[in-house]
Design an enzyme around this catalytic site. Structure first.
Site, PDB file in Angstrom:
ATOM      1  N   HIS A  73      24.572 -14.236 -14.753  1.00 60.28           N
ATOM      2  CA  HIS A  73      24.760 -15.471 -15.674  1.00 60.28           C
ATOM      3  C   HIS A  73      25.678 -16.398 -14.865  1.00 60.28           C
ATOM      4  O   HIS A  73      26.654 -16.011 -14.252  1.00 60.28           O
ATOM      5  CB  HIS A  73      25.473 -14.750 -16.693  1.00 60.28           C
ATOM      6  N   THR A 131      24.885  -4.331  -2.864  1.00 62.83           N
ATOM      7  CA  THR A 131      25.140  -5.960  -2.936  1.00 62.83           C
ATOM      8  C   THR A 131      25.045  -6.641  -1.789  1.00 62.83           C
ATOM      9  O   THR A 131      25.063  -7.946  -1.772  1.00 62.83           O
ATOM     10  CB  THR A 131      26.633  -5.855  -3.427  1.00 62.83           C
ATOM     11  N   LYS A 132      24.692  -6.052  -0.539  1.00 61.09           N
ATOM     12  CA  LYS A 132      24.298  -6.981   0.612  1.00 61.09           C
ATOM     13  C   LYS A 132      23.282  -6.233   1.280  1.00 61.09           C
ATOM     14  O   LYS A 132      22.974  -4.976   1.075  1.00 61.09           O
ATOM     15  CB  LYS A 132      25.707  -6.943   1.469  1.00 61.09           C
ATOM     16  N   ASP A 161       0.761  -1.332  -0.055  1.00 59.73           N
ATOM     17  CA  ASP A 161      -0.018   0.132   0.063  1.00 59.73           C
ATOM     18  C   ASP A 161       0.924   1.286  -0.029  1.00 59.73           C
ATOM     19  O   ASP A 161       2.001   1.187   0.565  1.00 59.73           O
ATOM     20  CB  ASP A 161      -0.987   0.055   1.217  1.00 59.73           C
TER      21      ASP A 161
END
Length: 170
Positions: free
Chosen positions: A97, A148-149, A64
């Site tokens: 990848h 990244t963390k 919401d």
């Protein structure tokens, strides 16, 4: 099949319609984008704003009073809590990848590593959020940060890679 068609319509028409804050047609454009997004995902809360160029996938969850910013690139496995503000051009990547050590080549995509944005978060312009990350409740992610963390609740994080600069409750 129906969801894929509405997703394509949302991506094309949603990028053409004006942003919600632009007068006089922004409010109408906001309603059209939301109506299309509800045909794609069953997990959108009340008063959700999908901005110009924004879109959702069938598994996207938006709480919401939250939204997806102008020209943001989202991913599969994205959960956005309630009252989340997002600047323009934020990027969310839940896959990568796969690197095959035997052939020494990159192949296909990895599995989806979900991203969770908890309630009351503010994400600055052009922030990049990588897969497997949780951004804790009440946090701020600085513009251009590369997360990244996971970020703990009520933290200010910025930089590349993003680091916690301070606790907002101190």
């Amino acid at each position: 099949m129906k969801r894929k068609i509405f997703l394509r319509i949302l991506m094309v028409l949603g990028a053409w319609l004006p942003p919600s804050y632009e007068k006089p047609f922004g409010g109408i454009a906001k309603k059209i984008r939301l109506a299309l997004a509800r045909q794609v995902s069953d997990h959108l809360g009340h008063n959700v704003n999908i901005e110009k160029g924004g879109y959702v996938f069938p598994d996207t969850v938006v709480g919401d009073h939250s939204g997806i910013g102008v020209r943001c690139e989202i991913c599969r496995g994205l959960t956005i809590g309630e009252n989340v503000m997002m600047g323009p051009e934020c990027l969310f990547y839940s896959t990568s990848h796969y690197f095959n050590k035997e052939s020494r080549k990159f192949e296909g995509h990895t599995e989806v590593n979900p991203i969770v944005i908890e309630d009351d978060v503010w994400i600055g312009r052009r922030a990049i959020i990588m897969g497997g990350v949780t951004i804790g409740r009440g946090s701020i992610i600085g513009a251009g940060a590369v997360v990244t963390k996971s970020i703990p609740p009520y933290s200010l994080a910025a930089g590349n890679p993003a680091v916690v600069k301070k606790n907002l409750l101190d």
